[in-house]
Write a protein that holds these residues in place. Structure first.
Motif, mmCIF file in Angstrom:
data_model
loop_
_atom_site.group_PDB
_atom_site.id
_atom_site.type_symbol
_atom_site.label_atom_id
_atom_site.label_comp_id
_atom_site.label_asym_id
_atom_site.label_seq_id
_atom_site.Cartn_x
_atom_site.Cartn_y
_atom_site.Cartn_z
ATOM 1 N N HIS A 146 -2.104 -2.194 26.370
ATOM 2 C CA HIS A 146 -1.250 -3.656 25.939
ATOM 3 C C HIS A 146 -2.211 -4.394 25.030
ATOM 4 C CE1 HIS A 146 -0.308 -7.704 26.564
ATOM 5 N NE2 HIS A 146 1.058 -7.387 26.565
ATOM 6 N N PHE A 147 -1.397 -4.946 23.915
ATOM 7 C CA PHE A 147 -1.723 -6.128 23.158
ATOM 8 C C PHE A 147 -0.650 -6.708 22.818
ATOM 9 C CE2 PHE A 147 -0.827 -4.569 18.982
ATOM 10 C CZ PHE A 147 -0.243 -3.257 19.028
ATOM 11 N N THR A 148 -0.964 -7.933 22.198
ATOM 12 C CA THR A 148 0.352 -9.056 21.707
ATOM 13 C C THR A 148 0.416 -8.442 20.141
ATOM 14 O OG1 THR A 148 -0.404 -10.482 23.261
ATOM 15 C CG2 THR A 148 1.059 -11.020 21.403
ATOM 16 N N TYR A 149 1.703 -8.066 19.681
ATOM 17 C CA TYR A 149 1.970 -7.676 18.410
ATOM 18 C C TYR A 149 1.868 -9.049 17.363
ATOM 19 C CZ TYR A 149 2.923 -4.685 14.407
ATOM 20 O OH TYR A 149 2.717 -3.958 13.382
ATOM 21 N N THR A 150 1.338 -9.043 16.357
ATOM 22 C CA THR A 150 1.451 -10.169 15.538
ATOM 23 C C THR A 150 1.006 -9.308 14.035
ATOM 24 O OG1 THR A 150 0.504 -12.279 14.613
ATOM 25 C CG2 THR A 150 -1.190 -10.653 15.503
ATOM 26 N N THR A 151 1.895 -10.166 13.111
ATOM 27 C CA THR A 151 1.718 -9.542 11.664
ATOM 28 C C THR A 151 0.679 -10.516 10.810
ATOM 29 O OG1 THR A 151 3.538 -10.669 10.913
ATOM 30 C CG2 THR A 151 4.249 -8.783 11.626
ATOM 31 N N GLN A 152 0.219 -11.496 11.450
ATOM 32 C CA GLN A 152 -0.447 -12.473 10.866
ATOM 33 C C GLN A 152 -1.983 -12.115 11.305
ATOM 34 O OE1 GLN A 152 1.007 -15.483 9.150
ATOM 35 N NE2 GLN A 152 2.713 -14.094 8.852
ATOM 36 N N VAL A 153 -2.811 -12.878 10.590
ATOM 37 C CA VAL A 153 -4.168 -13.014 10.961
ATOM 38 C C VAL A 153 -4.448 -14.637 11.426
ATOM 39 C CG1 VAL A 153 -4.928 -13.790 8.673
ATOM 40 C CG2 VAL A 153 -6.626 -12.640 10.407
ATOM 41 N N LYS A 154 -5.027 -14.795 12.422
ATOM 42 C CA LYS A 154 -5.097 -15.981 13.102
ATOM 43 C C LYS A 154 -6.538 -16.798 13.023
ATOM 44 C CE LYS A 154 -4.898 -18.134 17.630
ATOM 45 N NZ LYS A 154 -5.046 -17.645 19.360
ATOM 46 N N ARG B 112 1.972 -11.439 -6.136
ATOM 47 C CA ARG B 112 2.072 -11.754 -4.629
ATOM 48 C C ARG B 112 2.485 -10.516 -3.488
ATOM 49 N NH1 ARG B 112 3.735 -17.199 -3.637
ATOM 50 N NH2 ARG B 112 3.866 -18.385 -5.647
ATOM 51 N N VAL B 113 1.508 -9.532 -3.991
ATOM 52 C CA VAL B 113 2.079 -8.454 -3.396
ATOM 53 C C VAL B 113 1.551 -8.039 -1.916
ATOM 54 C CG1 VAL B 113 1.320 -5.713 -3.455
ATOM 55 C CG2 VAL B 113 1.491 -6.638 -5.617
ATOM 56 N N SER B 114 0.485 -8.440 -1.642
ATOM 57 C CA SER B 114 0.180 -8.229 -0.049
ATOM 58 C C SER B 114 0.728 -9.096 0.867
ATOM 59 C CB SER B 114 -1.455 -8.160 0.085
ATOM 60 O OG SER B 114 -1.860 -9.287 -0.141
ATOM 61 N N GLN B 115 0.847 -10.257 0.130
ATOM 62 C CA GLN B 115 1.362 -11.563 1.073
ATOM 63 C C GLN B 115 2.751 -11.335 1.361
ATOM 64 O OE1 GLN B 115 2.735 -15.461 -1.340
ATOM 65 N NE2 GLN B 115 0.992 -14.206 -2.428
ATOM 66 N N LYS B 116 3.512 -10.376 0.600
ATOM 67 C CA LYS B 116 4.867 -10.218 1.192
ATOM 68 C C LYS B 116 5.082 -9.025 2.184
ATOM 69 C CE LYS B 116 6.505 -10.077 -3.446
ATOM 70 N NZ LYS B 116 7.301 -10.162 -4.462
ATOM 71 N N GLY B 117 3.849 -8.531 2.534
ATOM 72 C CA GLY B 117 3.937 -7.673 3.796
ATOM 73 C C GLY B 117 4.260 -6.179 3.564
ATOM 74 N N VAL B 118 4.561 -5.554 4.764
ATOM 75 C CA VAL B 118 4.594 -4.216 4.636
ATOM 76 C C VAL B 118 5.949 -3.442 4.066
ATOM 77 C CG1 VAL B 118 4.674 -2.276 6.291
ATOM 78 C CG2 VAL B 118 3.052 -4.067 6.854
ATOM 79 N N ARG B 119 5.759 -2.425 3.413
ATOM 80 C CA ARG B 119 7.068 -2.108 2.841
ATOM 81 C C ARG B 119 7.280 -0.125 3.094
ATOM 82 N NH1 ARG B 119 6.851 -3.432 -3.506
ATOM 83 N NH2 ARG B 119 4.567 -2.487 -3.009
ATOM 84 N N PHE C 235 -0.231 -1.232 -1.590
ATOM 85 C CA PHE C 235 -0.618 -1.974 -0.605
ATOM 86 C C PHE C 235 -0.034 -1.055 0.857
ATOM 87 C CE2 PHE C 235 1.017 -5.460 2.335
ATOM 88 C CZ PHE C 235 -0.326 -5.719 2.835
ATOM 89 N N ILE C 236 -0.993 -1.163 1.653
ATOM 90 C CA ILE C 236 -0.636 -0.908 2.962
ATOM 91 C C ILE C 236 -0.221 -1.758 3.993
ATOM 92 C CG2 ILE C 236 -1.388 0.727 4.783
ATOM 93 C CD1 ILE C 236 -2.355 2.648 2.595
ATOM 94 N N CYS C 237 -1.264 -2.461 4.432
ATOM 95 C CA CYS C 237 -0.953 -3.431 5.326
ATOM 96 C C CYS C 237 -2.245 -4.356 5.556
ATOM 97 C CB CYS C 237 -0.808 -2.665 6.827
ATOM 98 S SG CYS C 237 -2.251 -1.863 7.422
ATOM 99 N N GLU C 238 -2.023 -5.401 6.055
ATOM 100 C CA GLU C 238 -3.290 -6.428 6.419
ATOM 101 C C GLU C 238 -3.875 -6.110 7.888
ATOM 102 O OE1 GLU C 238 -2.212 -10.685 6.131
ATOM 103 O OE2 GLU C 238 -4.194 -11.134 6.672
ATOM 104 N N LYS D 96 -15.127 -17.068 2.178
ATOM 105 C CA LYS D 96 -16.092 -16.157 3.370
ATOM 106 C C LYS D 96 -15.250 -15.350 4.016
ATOM 107 C CE LYS D 96 -20.580 -17.980 2.778
ATOM 108 N NZ LYS D 96 -20.733 -18.625 1.522
ATOM 109 N N HIS D 97 -13.860 -16.005 4.287
ATOM 110 C CA HIS D 97 -13.025 -15.676 5.546
ATOM 111 C C HIS D 97 -11.614 -15.295 4.753
ATOM 112 C CE1 HIS D 97 -16.122 -18.296 7.607
ATOM 113 N NE2 HIS D 97 -15.919 -17.285 8.464
ATOM 114 N N PRO D 98 -11.711 -14.214 3.845
ATOM 115 C CA PRO D 98 -10.396 -13.858 2.993
ATOM 116 C C PRO D 98 -9.567 -12.878 4.016
ATOM 117 C CG PRO D 98 -12.153 -12.376 2.669
ATOM 118 C CD PRO D 98 -12.709 -13.577 3.411
ATOM 119 N N HIS D 99 -8.535 -12.608 3.618
ATOM 120 C CA HIS D 99 -7.571 -11.762 4.365
ATOM 121 C C HIS D 99 -7.977 -10.373 3.918
ATOM 122 C CE1 HIS D 99 -3.927 -14.435 5.548
ATOM 123 N NE2 HIS D 99 -4.588 -15.034 4.367
ATOM 124 N N ILE D 100 -7.989 -9.551 4.994
ATOM 125 C CA ILE D 100 -8.386 -8.162 4.897
ATOM 126 C C ILE D 100 -7.268 -7.497 4.490
ATOM 127 C CG2 ILE D 100 -9.806 -6.161 5.783
ATOM 128 C CD1 ILE D 100 -11.592 -8.572 4.950
#
Length: 674
Positions: free
Chosen positions: A423-431, A499-506, A532-535, A628-632
Motif C-alpha cells: 500500500h501507498f498513496t498515489y499522487t502525481t505531484q511532488v510534495k 512546458r513539456v514535463s509539467q504537462k505530465g504523462v503521455r 519525457f517519461i514521468c516525474e 537545490k530542490h528541483p523536480h526530478i
DNA sequence: GTTGATTCAAGTCA
DNA sequence: CTGACTTGAATCAA
C-alpha cells in the motif's frame, strides 16, 4: 518493499523483456588508439576492438539464447544456419567491403580466421581462402569485416563516446545514441533559424564522414548488437548501425560466394508497411520488388529482374536468412512512421503480379524464422491495448492511480501470485515541506502566445543557455544541470513548447512483476530518445529534519552520480565544432534534494535500477526557483521499444550514499552494487 | 487533425 | 569517378 525484493537471486529475465541481458560474450580489451596523421586527410585516430565477432548466421538456431548467443561462438563452433536448412551453404561476402579511406588504418590488421580487416576488394578476392567449407561442419561461413569503432576525431577524444566497448550491443547503442544526439541538436539549430534541412540526413552524414558507425560492411544474418524489437524513426538510423545500408532503397543485397558459385543475395529488406494484409499473421510478409516507377516522368514500366529484385530471387534459391525491418504508421510519431527490426526471415516463394497500373511487379512471400522472440508482434499487440485497454489480459489492477493519471496504470503479474504492490498513496505531484509560495520564485519570459527558438528576447531561452531545451516535437535535446521550463510568471500559453514535463504523462504504463527484481515498470508505447517519461513524485525530505531511519526506505530518490552511459547523453558537440558539455564523475555535483516515495508517490517508484539503463533523471524547474530542490523528471536515454522494462541508474556506490545493494540488472557492464 | 502533392535529398552499385 | 537507382521526410495546401 519492492526494491528490497530486488535482491532475490534469479537467473532469468522476463519473457517479454526486450533485452537479453545475460550473454557469454567475451570482453574486448580496451582498444588502443593509433594516430595516423596525414596532411592531405583529416587526422584520425582509429580504435579497433580486438576479438571475435559473431558470424551473424546461426542465431536462428539458438532461439533460447537470443541474438547474443552467436556472439560466444568461436570459429570452430558455428551452428547450422537455422533449423530448416539442410543444405550446406557456404557463403563468403565478395563485394561486401567498403574500401578503406586513405589515411585510415585499423590497428589490428592481423588475419583472424573469421574476422577480416577492411581491405580493398581486389586484395580480398585475391586472398579469399578456398577452404572455408573444408571442415564439413555443414555450417555457414563468413568472412566479416572487422568493425571499426572510433572515439577520436581530429586527434581529440570524443568525450561522449565510451572509451571501449565490451559488447556489440554497447557499440550499437553508443553509435545510435550519438546519431540521435546529433540529429536533435541539428534539429534544434534548424528550428532556431526556422528552416528545415533534414537533421536526420545531416546527422547521418556526420556519422558517415567520421566513421562512427557499427557493423560497417555487409553481412548475411543478424547484425551484432541489433536486437529484435529495436525501434527506429529514420532510415539513416538503420544505415549507421549496419542493419540496412541503402538510405532509401528497400532491398539491401550483396554478392556472396556459395560453395563454388557466386551469387548476389538479399540480406535485409525494409517493408514499408504499404502491403499489410493479414493483421494477425505477423510471421509472414509479402514484399514487392522495387522499380517500375519513373521518378521524373509519370511513366510506369514492368519491374526488371535485376539488382535488388534479382538478389531476392537468388535468395529464394539460396534459402539464406534475410533481416526484416518492418515499417508501420505510428500515430504517436510526428513523422508518422516507426521501423521495427523483426529478425530473420526466409523467402518461401516468388511470383509476378499485375498491379493496378497494369505493370508487372515481383512479389515475394517471406516466412519468419521460428524460435525468435517477438518484435513487430509486440508492437501490434500493444497498439491494440492502447486503443482499447480492456484487451490487455491478465491485469490484476486496472488503474493503480485511480484516475489520477491521464491513462490508467495497470498492474500485471504473469510470473507468480503476488496480488499487487504494497500500500501507498498515489499522487502525481511532488510534495515540498514548505508551500511553493514561500519558495524562491522562478523568473518568467514575456513571450506572447508561445516561446520560439531563436528569439533572443525570450528570457526562458536565455535562462537555458540560449536555446529552448526541447524540440518542437517535445523531445529533450541535451542533458543539463537544470532545465528551466516556462511557468506561472511567463506570459506564454500552456501550448508553449517549453512546458513539456509539467504537462505530465503521455504514455500508457504498466507495473509488472519481474522474475527476480520485484515490481518493475514498462510502457505500451514506443518511446523515442529524449522523450519525457514521468516525474519522481513523493515527499521532499527536509534536510533540516533529517529522518535518521531512512535506511528502511527503499523508495528514496537521490541525485547520486550515475554511470557513464547516463553522463554521456549529450549532443556530441565535438563533432560539430561545439564545446563539450560532458561532466565527468569527478565534476559531478549532487543536489541536496531527497525524495521519498515510500508513503506517497506515482508509478515511477517502481522503476528499477540498471547499470545499463534506458532512462535518466533530469532536474527541471517550472513552479519555483529553488535550484537545490528541483523536480526530478525522467527522460528516455534511447529509443525504447514497447514492453521493455524502464530502468534508470540509481547511481554509483560510495558517491553520496552509504547504502548499497547487490545489483541484478544483468548488464555486462554491471557494477555489482548500487 | 488528416490527406495528397511537392520538393529535396544519401549511399551504394554499375 | 560519375550517374543511375532507390523512396523517405518535411512542408504546405486543401
Amino acid at each position: 518493499m519492492d526494491r528490497a525484493r530486488n535482491f532475490m537471486p534469479g537467473p532469468n529475465q522476463e519473457l517479454l523483456d526486450a533485452k537479453p541481458l545475460r550473454s557469454l560474450a567475451p570482453m574486448f580489451p580496451a582498444p588502443m588508439g593509433v594516430n595516423i596523421n596525414q596532411s592531405s586527410t583529416p587526422p584520425l585516430v582509429v580504435v579497433t576492438p580486438v576479438g571475435q565477432f559473431p558470424t551473424g548466421f546461426g542465431a536462428g538456431s539458438l532461439p533460447a539464447f537470443g541474438p547474443f548467443a552467436s556472439f560466444s561462438a568461436t570459429a570452430n563452433t558455428f551452428s547450422p544456419a537455422g533449423t530448416s536448412a539442410n543444405v550446406p551453404i557456404d557463403v563468403t561476402p565478395v563485394s561486401a567491403y567498403k574500401t578503406r579511406p586513405s589515411g585510415v588504418t585499423p590497428l589490428n590488421d592481423d588475419d583472424e580466421p573469421y574476422s577480416v580487416a577492411q581491405t580493398s576488394a581486389s586484395e580480398r578476392k585475391a586472398k579469399r581462402p578456398a577452404d572455408l567449407a573444408a571442415d564439413g561442419s555443414n555450417g555457414v561461413k563468413f568472412k566479416h569485416p572487422k568493425p571499426i569503432y572510433k572515439n577520436h576525431v581530429a586527434g581529440k577524444l570524443l568525450a561522449f563516446l565510451p572509451t571501449s566497448y565490451s559488447t556489440p550491443r554497447e557499440a550499437v547503442e553508443a553509435v545510435h545514441m550519438t546519431f540521435e544526439a546529433l540529429r536533435r541538436r541539428h534539429l534544434q539549430m534548424d528550428e532556431t533559424q526556422d528552416v528545415s534541412r533534414r537533421a536526420d540526413l545531416k546527422a547521418g552524414a556526420i556519422m558517415m564522414a567520421s566513421e562512427i558507425r557499427a557493423n560497417a560492411g555487409k553481412r548475411v544474418g543478424t547484425a551484432p548488437g541489433v536486437e529484435i524489437g529495436d525501434i527506429f524513426y529514420f532510415r539513416m538510423e538503420l544505415c549507421i548501425i549496419g542493419l540496412h545500408a541503402p538510405s532509401m532503397g528497400g532491398i539491401d543485397y550483396m554478392s556472396a560466394k556459395f560453395g563454388n558459385g557466386e551469387d548476389s543475395v538479399a540480406i535485409c529488406i525494409v517493408a514499408a508497411g504499404g502491403y499489410e494484409n493479414d493483421d494477425d499473421d505477423t510471421d509472414t510478409l509479402v514484399y514487392s520488388g522495387s522499380g517500375g516507377n519513373s521518378r521524373i516522368t509519370e511513366e510506369r514500366h514492368d519491374q526488371k529482374l535485376e539488382r535488388g529484385n534479382l538478389a531476392l530471387e537468388r535468395s529464394l534459391h539460396r534459402k539464406n536468412e534475410i533481416r526484416v525491418v518492418r515499417g508501420f504508421k505510428d500515430p504517436a510519431a510526428l513523422a508518422g512512421k516507426i521501423y521495427i527490426y523483426d529478425g530473420l526471415y526466409r523467402i518461401q516463394e516468388s511470383w509476378k503480379e499485375r498491379t493496378k497500373f497494369g505493370i508487372n511487379c515481383f512479389k515475394y512471400r517471406l516466412q519468419r524464422e521460428p524460435g525468435q522472440r517477438d518484435g513487430a508482434a509486440i508492437w501490434k499487440r500493444t497498439q491494440r491495448w492502447i486503443q482499447n485497454a480492456s484487451t490487455r489480459g491478465t491485469v490484476i489492477q486496472h488503474d493503480l492511480s485511480s484516475g489520477a493519471e491521464t491513462f490508467p496504470v495497470c498492474v500485471v503479474n504473469e510470473v507468480e501470485h503476488e496480488k499487487g504492490p504494497g500500500h501507498f498513496t498515489y499522487t502525481t505531484q511532488v510534495k515540498y515541506p514548505r508551500p511553493l509560495s514561500s519558495m524562491k520564485a522562478l523568473q518568467g519570459c514575456g513571450c506572447q502566445s508561445v516561446c520560439l527558438p531563436g528569439d533572443a528576447n525570450c528570457a526562458c531561452g536565455q535562462h537555458n543557455g540560449g536555446d529552448l531545451p526541447y524540440s518542437s516535437a517535445g523531445v529533450l535535446v541535451c542533458r543539463k544541470p537544470v532545465i528551466y521550463e516556462c511557468g506561472e510568471a511567463c506570459h506564454c500559453s500552456l501550448n508553449c513548447r517549453n512546458r513539456v514535463s509539467q504537462k505530465g504523462v503521455r504514455c500508457h504504463f504498466e507495473v509488472f512483476r519481474t522474475t527476480n527484481r520485484g515490481w518493475g515498470l514498462r510502457c505500451w508505447d514506443p518511446i523515442r530518445a529524449g522523450a519525457f517519461i514521468c516525474e519522481y513524485a513523493g515527499e521532499v525530505i527536509d534536510e533540516l529534519q533529517v529522518n535518521l531511519d531512512d535506511s528502511e526506505d527503499d523508495y528514496i530518490f537521490q541525485t547520486v552520480c550515475p554511470g557513464e552511459k547516463t553522463l554521456k547523453w549529450n549532443s556530441g558537440p565535438e563533432l560539430i565544432g561545439e564545446e563539450s558539455t560532458y561532466v565527468s564523475p569527478d565534476e559531478f555535483q549532487p543536489l541536496p534534494i531527497k525524495i521519498s516515495a515510500k508513503q506517497i508517490g506515482n508509478f515511477s517508484r517502481f522503476m528499477n535500477h540498471s547499470c545499463s539503463p534506458n532512462v535518466f533523471w533530469q532536474p527541471v524547474q517550472y513552479d519555483h526557483g529553488d535550484d537545490k530542490h528541483p523536480h526530478i523528471m525522467f527522460f528516455a536515454l534511447n529509443h525504447i521499444p514497447p514492453m521493455t522494462e524502464l530502468t534508470y541508474d540509481y547511481g554509483v556506490v560510495g558517491a553520496g550514499t552509504n547504502r548499497s545493494k547487490t545489483c541484478l540488472c544483468g548488464s555486462l557492464t554491471c557494477r555489482g552494487l548500487f
